[in-house]
Design a protein around this motif. Structure first.
Motif, mmCIF file in Angstrom:
data_model
loop_
_atom_site.group_PDB
_atom_site.id
_atom_site.type_symbol
_atom_site.label_atom_id
_atom_site.label_comp_id
_atom_site.label_asym_id
_atom_site.label_seq_id
_atom_site.Cartn_x
_atom_site.Cartn_y
_atom_site.Cartn_z
ATOM 1 N N MET A 162 0.823 -1.187 0.000
ATOM 2 C CA MET A 162 0.000 0.000 0.000
ATOM 3 C C MET A 162 0.872 1.256 0.000
ATOM 4 S SD MET A 162 -3.206 0.860 2.369
ATOM 5 C CE MET A 162 -2.818 1.879 3.736
ATOM 6 N N PHE A 163 1.890 1.296 0.846
ATOM 7 C CA PHE A 163 2.770 2.457 0.887
ATOM 8 C C PHE A 163 3.628 2.543 -0.363
ATOM 9 C CE2 PHE A 163 1.952 2.025 5.486
ATOM 10 C CZ PHE A 163 1.445 3.291 5.711
ATOM 11 N N GLU A 164 3.933 1.379 -0.952
ATOM 12 C CA GLU A 164 4.747 1.372 -2.174
ATOM 13 C C GLU A 164 4.008 2.076 -3.306
ATOM 14 O OE1 GLU A 164 8.155 0.834 -4.163
ATOM 15 O OE2 GLU A 164 7.827 0.219 -2.093
ATOM 16 N N GLY A 165 2.699 1.821 -3.435
ATOM 17 C CA GLY A 165 1.897 2.495 -4.453
ATOM 18 C C GLY A 165 1.835 3.990 -4.228
ATOM 19 N N PHE A 166 1.682 4.390 -2.967
ATOM 20 C CA PHE A 166 1.647 5.823 -2.645
ATOM 21 C C PHE A 166 2.988 6.471 -2.957
ATOM 22 C CE2 PHE A 166 2.167 9.348 0.388
ATOM 23 C CZ PHE A 166 1.097 10.133 -0.030
ATOM 24 N N LYS A 167 4.070 5.758 -2.644
ATOM 25 C CA LYS A 167 5.417 6.267 -2.910
ATOM 26 C C LYS A 167 5.615 6.480 -4.413
ATOM 27 C CE LYS A 167 10.174 4.903 -1.951
ATOM 28 N NZ LYS A 167 11.000 3.857 -1.360
ATOM 29 N N LYS A 168 5.165 5.536 -5.225
ATOM 30 C CA LYS A 168 5.263 5.683 -6.689
ATOM 31 C C LYS A 168 4.422 6.860 -7.170
ATOM 32 C CE LYS A 168 6.240 0.891 -7.858
ATOM 33 N NZ LYS A 168 5.710 -0.319 -8.500
ATOM 34 N N PHE A 169 3.243 7.019 -6.595
ATOM 35 C CA PHE A 169 2.356 8.116 -6.986
ATOM 36 C C PHE A 169 3.003 9.469 -6.686
ATOM 37 C CE2 PHE A 169 -0.932 11.133 -5.506
ATOM 38 C CZ PHE A 169 -1.576 11.335 -6.706
ATOM 39 N N ILE A 170 3.593 9.601 -5.516
ATOM 40 C CA ILE A 170 4.229 10.860 -5.120
ATOM 41 C C ILE A 170 5.465 11.131 -5.974
ATOM 42 C CG2 ILE A 170 5.487 12.005 -3.243
ATOM 43 C CD1 ILE A 170 2.469 12.031 -2.916
ATOM 44 N N ALA A 171 6.227 10.104 -6.290
ATOM 45 C CA ALA A 171 7.468 10.274 -7.051
ATOM 46 C C ALA A 171 7.213 10.485 -8.547
ATOM 47 C CB ALA A 171 8.362 9.059 -6.855
ATOM 48 N N ARG A 172 5.997 10.260 -8.985
ATOM 49 C CA ARG A 172 5.677 10.409 -10.399
ATOM 50 C C ARG A 172 5.881 11.856 -10.832
ATOM 51 N NH1 ARG A 172 0.126 8.027 -11.438
ATOM 52 N NH2 ARG A 172 1.269 6.132 -11.018
ATOM 53 N N GLY A 173 6.385 12.043 -12.037
ATOM 54 C CA GLY A 173 6.703 13.371 -12.556
ATOM 55 C C GLY A 173 5.502 14.291 -12.606
ATOM 56 N N ASN A 174 4.324 13.778 -12.912
ATOM 57 C CA ASN A 174 3.140 14.627 -13.026
ATOM 58 C C ASN A 174 2.804 15.287 -11.698
ATOM 59 O OD1 ASN A 174 2.947 13.848 -15.670
ATOM 60 N ND2 ASN A 174 1.352 12.335 -15.314
ATOM 61 N N MET A 175 3.025 14.592 -10.610
ATOM 62 C CA MET A 175 2.734 15.155 -9.292
ATOM 63 C C MET A 175 3.662 16.335 -9.014
ATOM 64 S SD MET A 175 0.700 14.877 -6.898
ATOM 65 C CE MET A 175 0.242 14.252 -5.345
ATOM 66 N N ILE A 176 4.922 16.177 -9.356
ATOM 67 C CA ILE A 176 5.893 17.254 -9.148
ATOM 68 C C ILE A 176 5.545 18.435 -10.040
ATOM 69 C CG2 ILE A 176 8.334 17.880 -9.391
ATOM 70 C CD1 ILE A 176 8.923 14.915 -8.610
ATOM 71 N N ASP A 177 5.196 18.166 -11.300
ATOM 72 C CA ASP A 177 4.788 19.233 -12.213
ATOM 73 C C ASP A 177 3.582 19.985 -11.669
ATOM 74 O OD1 ASP A 177 6.801 18.492 -13.892
ATOM 75 O OD2 ASP A 177 5.516 17.429 -15.313
ATOM 76 N N MET A 178 2.636 19.243 -11.112
ATOM 77 C CA MET A 178 1.435 19.878 -10.577
ATOM 78 C C MET A 178 1.782 20.767 -9.375
ATOM 79 S SD MET A 178 -2.228 18.218 -9.475
ATOM 80 C CE MET A 178 -1.560 17.195 -8.214
ATOM 81 N N ALA A 179 2.676 20.298 -8.510
ATOM 82 C CA ALA A 179 3.075 21.093 -7.355
ATOM 83 C C ALA A 179 3.769 22.382 -7.801
ATOM 84 C CB ALA A 179 4.001 20.277 -6.450
#
Length: 147
Positions: A1-18
């Motif tokens: 469960m945490f591994e999926g969240f970690k991948k989601f946070i590390a994804r480039g789109n999330m950083i771009d959105m921030a």
């Protein structure tokens, strides 16, 4: 469960959105300053009101409908959209285009180099033919030496 969240946070789109949210906040501050310091004074000169909130306002039974406030919000939105487009998106797209062109050029050069290297080296069939010709020549020399 945490591994999926970690991948989601590390994804480039999330950083771009921030980055987009932070830049949007900064651009909003600049646009609000432009509206309050430049556009609203022009409105005050033309319509005699300090901002667009009271412009085109209708009051009926204690309720006020202010078309001017809506126009002001639309104007702010359009100015922010133009600023974000020209100050953020256009440079990023230009940079991506330049990067893609450079990568394509590098890939083309590598393919050309590989083709030249392949053209220099004889194929497996050509190597076999050359080896058989050398064997034939050696056998012919040995037969000539015996006779």
């Amino acid at each position: 469960m945490f591994e999926g969240f970690k991948k989601f946070i590390a994804r480039g789109n999330m950083i771009d959105m921030a980055v987009g949210v932070v830049m949007g906040g900064a651009v909003t501050t600049v646009v609000n300053s432009i509206v309050n310091s430049v556009i609203n004074p022009f409105i005050a000169m033309i319509f005699g009101k300090p901002n667009m909130d009271g412009l085109l306002a209708i009051t009926f039974n204690g309720a006020t409908v202010s078309f001017g406030a809506a126009l002001g919000a639309i104007l702010n939105f359009l100015i922010i959209a133009v600023a974000v487009y020209f100050c953020i998106l256009v440079p990023i797209n230009k940079f991506r285009d330049m990067t893609e062109a450079l990568l394509a050029k590098t890939k083309l050069a590598e393919q050309k180099e590989a083709e030249e290297k392949a053209a220099e080296e004889p194929s497996a069939e050509e190597q076999t033919v050359q080896l058989l010709q050398q064997i034939r020549d050696e056998l012919a020399k040995q037969n000539a030496a015996r006779n």
